[in-house]
Design an enzyme around this catalytic site. Structure first.
Site, mmCIF file in Angstrom:
data_model
loop_
_atom_site.group_PDB
_atom_site.id
_atom_site.type_symbol
_atom_site.label_atom_id
_atom_site.label_comp_id
_atom_site.label_asym_id
_atom_site.label_seq_id
_atom_site.Cartn_x
_atom_site.Cartn_y
_atom_site.Cartn_z
ATOM 1 N N ARG A 156 8.094 3.939 2.699
ATOM 2 C CA ARG A 156 7.357 4.698 1.711
ATOM 3 C C ARG A 156 7.888 4.562 0.515
ATOM 4 O O ARG A 156 8.897 4.647 0.086
ATOM 5 C CB ARG A 156 7.525 6.292 2.012
ATOM 6 C CG ARG A 156 6.814 6.657 3.322
ATOM 7 C CD ARG A 156 6.547 8.210 3.452
ATOM 8 N NE ARG A 156 5.413 8.737 2.449
ATOM 9 C CZ ARG A 156 5.105 10.059 2.011
ATOM 10 N NH1 ARG A 156 5.692 10.798 2.877
ATOM 11 N NH2 ARG A 156 4.324 10.285 1.434
ATOM 12 N N GLN A 202 -0.089 19.697 3.471
ATOM 13 C CA GLN A 202 1.323 20.174 3.764
ATOM 14 C C GLN A 202 1.601 21.678 3.469
ATOM 15 O O GLN A 202 2.374 22.271 4.026
ATOM 16 C CB GLN A 202 2.371 19.336 2.810
ATOM 17 C CG GLN A 202 2.320 17.787 3.317
ATOM 18 C CD GLN A 202 1.487 16.945 2.572
ATOM 19 O OE1 GLN A 202 0.379 17.428 2.094
ATOM 20 N NE2 GLN A 202 1.796 15.543 2.334
ATOM 21 N N ASN A 239 5.223 14.220 -8.298
ATOM 22 C CA ASN A 239 5.280 15.062 -7.065
ATOM 23 C C ASN A 239 3.892 14.933 -6.627
ATOM 24 O O ASN A 239 3.170 14.152 -7.032
ATOM 25 C CB ASN A 239 5.474 16.552 -7.342
ATOM 26 C CG ASN A 239 5.867 17.360 -6.039
ATOM 27 O OD1 ASN A 239 6.707 17.036 -5.343
ATOM 28 N ND2 ASN A 239 5.159 18.660 -6.221
ATOM 29 N N ASP A 293 9.217 14.135 -5.909
ATOM 30 C CA ASP A 293 9.546 12.896 -5.162
ATOM 31 C C ASP A 293 10.483 12.107 -6.087
ATOM 32 O O ASP A 293 11.232 11.025 -5.391
ATOM 33 C CB ASP A 293 8.446 12.216 -4.930
ATOM 34 C CG ASP A 293 7.695 13.154 -3.487
ATOM 35 O OD1 ASP A 293 6.872 13.940 -4.148
ATOM 36 O OD2 ASP A 293 8.083 13.009 -2.554
ATOM 37 N N ARG A 306 8.802 13.784 6.485
ATOM 38 C CA ARG A 306 8.497 13.530 5.052
ATOM 39 C C ARG A 306 9.230 14.513 4.069
ATOM 40 O O ARG A 306 9.971 15.395 4.749
ATOM 41 C CB ARG A 306 7.061 13.747 4.898
ATOM 42 C CG ARG A 306 6.146 14.406 5.946
ATOM 43 C CD ARG A 306 6.382 15.840 5.898
ATOM 44 N NE ARG A 306 6.006 16.364 4.341
ATOM 45 C CZ ARG A 306 6.432 17.339 3.713
ATOM 46 N NH1 ARG A 306 7.311 18.207 4.223
ATOM 47 N NH2 ARG A 306 6.317 17.596 2.588
ATOM 48 N N GLY A 307 8.627 14.258 2.778
ATOM 49 C CA GLY A 307 9.534 15.164 1.844
ATOM 50 C C GLY A 307 10.656 14.249 1.289
ATOM 51 O O GLY A 307 11.551 13.736 2.260
ATOM 52 N N ALA A 308 10.974 14.182 -0.001
ATOM 53 C CA ALA A 308 11.865 13.275 -0.559
ATOM 54 C C ALA A 308 13.124 13.251 0.161
ATOM 55 O O ALA A 308 13.821 12.380 0.666
ATOM 56 C CB ALA A 308 12.060 13.160 -2.068
HETATM 57 O O1 MRU Z 1 3.838 12.917 1.048
HETATM 58 P P1 MRU Z 1 5.062 14.098 1.332
HETATM 59 O O2 MRU Z 1 4.710 15.158 2.167
HETATM 60 O O3 MRU Z 1 6.417 13.107 1.507
HETATM 61 O O4 MRU Z 1 5.274 14.686 -0.102
HETATM 62 C C1 MRU Z 1 6.155 15.771 -0.284
HETATM 63 C C2 MRU Z 1 6.078 16.377 -1.681
HETATM 64 O O5 MRU Z 1 5.315 15.800 -2.535
HETATM 65 C C3 MRU Z 1 7.093 17.350 -1.863
HETATM 66 O O6 MRU Z 1 6.528 18.195 -2.405
HETATM 67 C C4 MRU Z 1 8.482 16.560 -2.646
HETATM 68 O O7 MRU Z 1 8.961 15.427 -1.602
HETATM 69 C C5 MRU Z 1 9.531 17.644 -2.620
HETATM 70 S S1 MRU Z 1 10.460 17.575 -1.243
HETATM 71 C C6 MRU Z 1 11.644 18.679 -1.458
#
Ligand code: MRU
Length: 369
Positions: free
Chosen positions: A96, A207, A258, A248, A59-61
């Site tokens: 996603r 997270q 985000n 994101d 996960r994470g963009a």
């Molecule tokens: O739902 P997630 O855990 O994928 O969400 C991640 C976030 O909101 C992060 O802050 C965002 O993707 C930035 S990652 C460098």
């Protein structure tokens, strides 16, 4: 970044041999098992990669983008034809919806592969996925350098330790390496700056508590986990010098989408005259859109993520327990949009700018609506 004393990335091909008959896998760190278990999982098909993204093993963009790129590389092993690749792309895109890096990576891979003869696509797909990963690391390192300038400026204006608040996990686990919001922190630590990070726990998936805290601890960075509701209070009492979050998706006007709860931190920072930064590599900017509230589809996740909480019991077993009555419903919007007017600066690989200045870095090829 380091786990123990060993250097890791979050995603890497398990084997470079793509001879017929061999099924190469892509290794990921299973983030659903952190912080209690560090587990590397081999992904052997595009279906398995889409599932890993959907179920948030990755996960994470930026990492979602890198995973999608390797998903397409895996797809070429079974069907590198136009239809096969387009089907794989559709599957990955549906995994996603919010992080624009997913679409960015899929479009880049398809653009490169569909222009080639079918027999060349497999080799090029693996190369291109590796390029996307290497570039992510370079972008994040640049964000780290630009963020360091900001942190050094803030540190020079005060005495004692610099306190940075962050929300969710935008550290190295959310990228291929270094992270976005945490890249300036890691760079500052390397530069000898005395920093401390307030880590929002980030309900419902936690997270912050499980991933950000874990990776900061692994790297030896001073930090404290707080409830999501504590940030405003700490800001009112002068205990936060700046907020840095990841994103994101960011519009070309600088609206920042985000993890849910980011907007409330931006409001509190604004009210307390505390700088609020979003650290954003360019693949996270959606140049096609200008109004984050109107144009960004927010992922609505399973209500059970709100109703249940996971943790270790007294025997060291991971347990899931219910925290709301069976008679209550739960809603789970996973992201929110912080309007550009609340954002002090956007730190990209090019440097830090105000949201209004972001357009200076729009690639000439981008479509605008
Ligand atoms: O739902 P997630 O855990 O994928 O969400 C991640 C976030 O909101 C992060 O802050 C965002 O993707 C930035 S990652 C460098």
């Amino acid at each position: 970044m380091k786990i123990g004393q060993q250097q890791f990335r979050t995603i890497w091909p398990a084997d470079n041999d793509k001879s017929p008959g061999l099924v190469p896998e892509v290794n990921i760190i299973d983030q659903t098992r952190l912080p209690h278990t560090f587990s590397v999982v081999g992904i052997a098909s595009v279906d398995a990669m889409a599932k890993a993204i959907r179920e948030m093993q990755v996960r994470g963009a930026p990492l979602i983008g890198a995973a999608a790129a390797y998903g397409l590389a895996l797809a070429t092993l079974t069907d590198a034809g136009d239809d096969g690749l387009r089907q794989a792309a559709t599957l990955l895109l549906s995994s996603r919806p919010t992080a624009v890096n997913l679409r960015w990576a899929v479009e880049r891979m398809l653009g490169r592969l569909l222009s080639l003869p079918v027999e060349r696509r497999c080799v090029v797909a693996w190369e291109e996925a590796a390029n996307i990963c290497d570039e992510d690391v370079i972008l994040n390192q640049a964000i780290g350098r630009h963020g360091l300038d900001i942190l050094q400026g803030l540190a020079a204006a005060k005495s004692g330790r610099l306190n940075i608040l962050t929300h969710c996990n935008a550290g190295w686990l959310a990228t291929v390496d270094w992270g976005t919001a945490l890249a300036p922190v890691y760079t500052a630590v390397e530069a000898g700056l005395d920093v401390h990070v307030w880590v929002d726990e980030t309900r419902p998936r936690n997270q912050g508590a499980s991933l950000t805290a874990w990776e900061l601890a692994q790297h030896g960075v001073a930090h404290t986990v707080i409830t999501d509701n504590a940030g405003g209070h700490l800001m009112q009492h002068g205990q936060v010098d700046c907020v840095i979050v990841g994103a994101d998706r960011v519009t070309r006007t600088g609206d920042v989408c985000n993890k849910i709860g980011t907007y409330l931190k931006a409001l509190a920072a604004f009210d307390n005259d505390i700088p609020f930064y979003a650290a954003v590599p360019s693949p996270t900017i959606d140049w096609r859109i200008s109004d984050g509230l109107r144009d960004i589809q927010i992922e609505e996740r399973d209500a059970d993520e709100v109703a249940m909480v996971n943790g270790l019991d007294e025997h060291g077993e991971v347990r899931s327990v219910r925290v709301i009555p069976y008679t209550s419903q739960a809603a789970n919007p996973a992201f929110d949009v912080t309007p550009a007017r609340l954002v002090t600066g956007i730190i990209t690989e090019h440097g830090c700018c105000t949201p209004a200045q972001l357009k200076q870095w729009m690639p000439a090829t981008e479509i605008t609506v």
